[in-house]
Design a protein around this motif. Sequence first.
Motif, PDB file in Angstrom:
ATOM      1  N   LEU A   1       0.847  -1.189   0.000  1.00  0.00           N
ATOM      2  CA  LEU A   1       0.000   0.000   0.000  1.00  0.00           C
ATOM      3  C   LEU A   1       0.885   1.242   0.000  1.00  0.00           C
ATOM      4  O   LEU A   1       2.048   1.189   0.430  1.00  0.00           O
ATOM      5  N   SER A   2       0.334   2.353  -0.450  1.00  0.00           N
ATOM      6  CA  SER A   2       1.066   3.627  -0.426  1.00  0.00           C
ATOM      7  C   SER A   2       0.121   4.720   0.034  1.00  0.00           C
ATOM      8  O   SER A   2      -1.096   4.636  -0.146  1.00  0.00           O
ATOM      9  N   HIS A   3       0.713   5.749   0.619  1.00  0.00           N
ATOM     10  CA  HIS A   3      -0.087   6.853   1.147  1.00  0.00           C
ATOM     11  C   HIS A   3       0.794   8.086   1.266  1.00  0.00           C
ATOM     12  O   HIS A   3       1.988   7.980   1.598  1.00  0.00           O
ATOM     13  N   ASP A   4       0.229   9.259   0.970  1.00  0.00           N
ATOM     14  CA  ASP A   4       0.938  10.534   1.101  1.00  0.00           C
ATOM     15  C   ASP A   4       0.370  11.300   2.290  1.00  0.00           C
ATOM     16  O   ASP A   4      -0.851  11.450   2.417  1.00  0.00           O
ATOM     17  N   VAL A   5       1.274  11.768   3.148  1.00  0.00           N
ATOM     18  CA  VAL A   5       0.875  12.495   4.354  1.00  0.00           C
ATOM     19  C   VAL A   5       1.455  13.907   4.276  1.00  0.00           C
ATOM     20  O   VAL A   5       2.659  14.070   4.062  1.00  0.00           O
ATOM     21  N   LYS A   6       0.609  14.912   4.447  1.00  0.00           N
ATOM     22  CA  LYS A   6       1.053  16.304   4.483  1.00  0.00           C
ATOM     23  C   LYS A   6       1.114  16.773   5.931  1.00  0.00           C
ATOM     24  O   LYS A   6       0.123  16.672   6.655  1.00  0.00           O
ATOM     25  N   VAL A   7       2.285  17.274   6.325  1.00  0.00           N
ATOM     26  CA  VAL A   7       2.485  17.779   7.683  1.00  0.00           C
ATOM     27  C   VAL A   7       2.751  19.277   7.576  1.00  0.00           C
ATOM     28  O   VAL A   7       3.699  19.699   6.904  1.00  0.00           O
ATOM     29  N   ALA A   8       1.929  20.099   8.226  1.00  0.00           N
ATOM     30  CA  ALA A   8       1.994  21.553   8.076  1.00  0.00           C
ATOM     31  C   ALA A   8       2.483  22.200   9.361  1.00  0.00           C
ATOM     32  O   ALA A   8       2.312  21.676  10.460  1.00  0.00           O
ATOM     33  N   LYS A   9       3.119  23.398   9.190  1.00  0.00           N
ATOM     34  CA  LYS A   9       3.552  24.250  10.288  1.00  0.00           C
ATOM     35  C   LYS A   9       4.454  23.481  11.263  1.00  0.00           C
ATOM     36  O   LYS A   9       4.099  23.180  12.399  1.00  0.00           O
ATOM     37  N   ILE A  10       5.639  23.138  10.786  1.00  0.00           N
ATOM     38  CA  ILE A  10       6.583  22.345  11.566  1.00  0.00           C
ATOM     39  C   ILE A  10       7.651  23.269  12.136  1.00  0.00           C
ATOM     40  O   ILE A  10       8.276  24.044  11.410  1.00  0.00           O
ATOM     41  N   ASN A  11       7.882  23.174  13.422  1.00  0.00           N
ATOM     42  CA  ASN A  11       8.924  23.958  14.071  1.00  0.00           C
ATOM     43  C   ASN A  11      10.262  23.245  13.965  1.00  0.00           C
ATOM     44  O   ASN A  11      10.357  22.040  14.192  1.00  0.00           O
ATOM     45  N   THR A  12      11.294  24.008  13.622  1.00  0.00           N
ATOM     46  CA  THR A  12      12.653  23.479  13.645  1.00  0.00           C
ATOM     47  C   THR A  12      13.288  23.809  14.993  1.00  0.00           C
ATOM     48  O   THR A  12      12.705  24.497  15.819  1.00  0.00           O
ATOM     49  N   GLY A  13      14.507  23.300  15.202  1.00  0.00           N
ATOM     50  CA  GLY A  13      15.194  23.589  16.444  1.00  0.00           C
ATOM     51  C   GLY A  13      15.718  25.008  16.529  1.00  0.00           C
ATOM     52  O   GLY A  13      16.141  25.460  17.590  1.00  0.00           O
ATOM     53  N   GLY A  14      15.711  25.746  15.407  1.00  0.00           N
ATOM     54  CA  GLY A  14      16.159  27.138  15.386  1.00  0.00           C
ATOM     55  C   GLY A  14      14.989  28.092  15.389  1.00  0.00           C
ATOM     56  O   GLY A  14      13.919  27.823  15.933  1.00  0.00           O
ATOM     57  N   SER A  15      15.198  29.216  14.721  1.00  0.00           N
ATOM     58  CA  SER A  15      14.202  30.290  14.763  1.00  0.00           C
ATOM     59  C   SER A  15      13.176  30.204  13.641  1.00  0.00           C
ATOM     60  O   SER A  15      12.170  30.880  13.693  1.00  0.00           O
ATOM     61  N   HIS A  16      13.412  29.378  12.624  1.00  0.00           N
ATOM     62  CA  HIS A  16      12.523  29.335  11.468  1.00  0.00           C
ATOM     63  C   HIS A  16      11.686  28.072  11.479  1.00  0.00           C
ATOM     64  O   HIS A  16      12.099  27.039  11.992  1.00  0.00           O
ATOM     65  N   SER A  17      10.494  28.124  10.890  1.00  0.00           N
ATOM     66  CA  SER A  17       9.606  26.971  10.777  1.00  0.00           C
ATOM     67  C   SER A  17       9.420  26.612   9.306  1.00  0.00           C
ATOM     68  O   SER A  17       9.788  27.368   8.409  1.00  0.00           O
ATOM     69  N   ILE A  18       8.835  25.423   9.074  1.00  0.00           N
ATOM     70  CA  ILE A  18       8.569  24.936   7.727  1.00  0.00           C
ATOM     71  C   ILE A  18       7.068  24.963   7.512  1.00  0.00           C
ATOM     72  O   ILE A  18       6.298  24.474   8.350  1.00  0.00           O
ATOM     73  N   ASP A  19       6.643  25.521   6.404  1.00  0.00           N
ATOM     74  CA  ASP A  19       5.210  25.626   6.136  1.00  0.00           C
ATOM     75  C   ASP A  19       4.574  24.254   5.964  1.00  0.00           C
ATOM     76  O   ASP A  19       3.519  23.967   6.532  1.00  0.00           O
ATOM     77  N   GLU A  20       5.220  23.366   5.183  1.00  0.00           N
ATOM     78  CA  GLU A  20       4.610  22.069   4.917  1.00  0.00           C
ATOM     79  C   GLU A  20       5.626  21.124   4.298  1.00  0.00           C
ATOM     80  O   GLU A  20       6.484  21.540   3.517  1.00  0.00           O
ATOM     81  N   VAL A  21       5.540  19.836   4.642  1.00  0.00           N
ATOM     82  CA  VAL A  21       6.293  18.789   3.957  1.00  0.00           C
ATOM     83  C   VAL A  21       5.311  17.693   3.557  1.00  0.00           C
ATOM     84  O   VAL A  21       4.277  17.501   4.197  1.00  0.00           O
ATOM     85  N   GLU A  22       5.631  16.979   2.488  1.00  0.00           N
ATOM     86  CA  GLU A  22       4.808  15.865   2.022  1.00  0.00           C
ATOM     87  C   GLU A  22       5.623  14.590   2.137  1.00  0.00           C
ATOM     88  O   GLU A  22       6.705  14.486   1.560  1.00  0.00           O
ATOM     89  N   VAL A  23       5.104  13.627   2.895  1.00  0.00           N
ATOM     90  CA  VAL A  23       5.798  12.375   3.179  1.00  0.00           C
ATOM     91  C   VAL A  23       5.102  11.256   2.407  1.00  0.00           C
ATOM     92  O   VAL A  23       3.891  11.048   2.549  1.00  0.00           O
ATOM     93  N   HIS A  24       5.883  10.545   1.596  1.00  0.00           N
ATOM     94  CA  HIS A  24       5.349   9.431   0.812  1.00  0.00           C
ATOM     95  C   HIS A  24       5.704   8.124   1.510  1.00  0.00           C
ATOM     96  O   HIS A  24       6.878   7.870   1.806  1.00  0.00           O
TER      97      HIS A  24
END
Length: 390
Positions: free
Chosen positions: A162-185
Motif C-alpha cells: 500500500l502507499s499513502h501521502d501524508v502532508k504535515v503543516a507548520k513544523i517547528n525546527t530547532g532554530g528560529s525558522h519553521s517549515i510551512d509544509e512537507v509531504e511524506v510518501h
Amino acid sequence: MASKGIFGRNDQSARYAAASLVLGLMFVSLVVIYLTVPQNDTVTLLCVVIMAVSLLIALNGDWNEIGMMAAFAALTSLMASYFFGRDVLGDTGGVLFPLVWIGVLLYVFRWISSHTVVVPEDHAIMVARFYSGSLYRLQPPLAPPLIPLLERRVATIPLYELSHDVKVAKINTGGSHSIDEVEVHLRYRVKNPEFALANIPNRGQIQNDVAREMGRDLERARLDVAFWEKLLARQLTHEVDDIVREVIFAETKSATDAYQKRHHISREVLRRLNELTQRWGVVVTRVDIDYFSVPEDRFRSPDPDGPVKQEVKRILETSKAEAQAEAERIRNIVRVLREEGIEISPEIIGALLIPEWTGEIEALPPPATMQPSSNKPGNGGAKPGNATRQ
C-alpha cells in the motif's frame, strides 16, 4: 514463521473437520447397508474394509483425497438409500428414496460450491470460531465452507503493498525558522493480519469513523479491503505527523537545514515508524520526503540586511582608520614646526585642516631658512623695524 505455523494448524483443523463429515456420511451409509442387506461375511468384510480405508484417508489425506472420499461416500449413501427404500416401501421405495436422496445430495453440493471461499494470495480472510473464541486465516486458493452458527468471517485484510501521502503543516525546527509544509510518501504492507485486526490503537473509534464514512455498519465494512486501506492510512497519518515534527525539531536548526537533511530525516522517520507499526502487524518499507514548502526568503541569509550592515561597517572602519592616519600626520607636522621654533598661526592650522590649503603648507619655506621667533628666550635679535638690509 510462527504465524505461518498457526495458519498451517488451522488449515489442518479444517481438513480434519471436512474429513470427519465425509467419514460420518460413509459410516451411516455402511450401517444402513449392513442392516438392510441380508447379513453375510462378504458384506461385513466390505463394510469393514471401506470404513478402514476411509478412516486412513481422513487422518492422513490431503484435500484431493478427501474430495475423492466424499464422492465415494455420496455413491455409497445412494446405494444405502436404495436398500433402505426397498426395505421400507418395496420396489417403489427402491426408486423413490434414491431420487429424493439425489436431490438432497445436489442441494448439499450446490450449497458447498456456493459457500466455498475463494482466497486470493494477496488477501487475508480472517474467521472467528464461536465455540473457542479463536481466530484463524483461510488458506488460498480455496477454503471449505464455514460451519454455520459456529464460524463467521470477520475481516478481509489486504496483504499487497500500500502507499499513502501524508502532508504535515507548520513544523517547528530547532532554530528560529519553521517549515510551512512537507509531504511524506509512505509504502507499507500488512505482515501479520491477526495483529492488524486486534492491536491497532484506538481501533474502536477509528474503525467506527471509517465505517461511517463508507456508509456501512462496522461488521460489513470489515469484510471490504477498502475499509482496511482507509483505516491503516488514517492511523499512519497520525503517527507520521507526530514523528516528523519530533525528528525535524530535534535534528534541524532551520528550514534550509531540514531540506538538506531530508534523506537523514526520512531514514529516522522510517525507523521510528516501524517501532510503532510492528505492534499492529504492519511493516513500513519506504519513507520519502518528496516536497518541502518553504518561503523563498528562508533559503536566503537569515538576516537580509546583513550585507548592507557589513558594507556600512567596512566604510566606517575605513573612515576611522583614515581619520586616525590624518590626525597622526597633522600631529607630526605640528611637532616638527614647534621643534623648529615656528609659531603655529591660525593660517597654518587652517592649511593643515583644509585640503585646499595643502598647497600653502607646501609653499612655506623650510624650517631652516625661517627666522626664529623674536620672543624666543636667549634670542638677541633686533626689534621689529630695525632689521638691517643686505
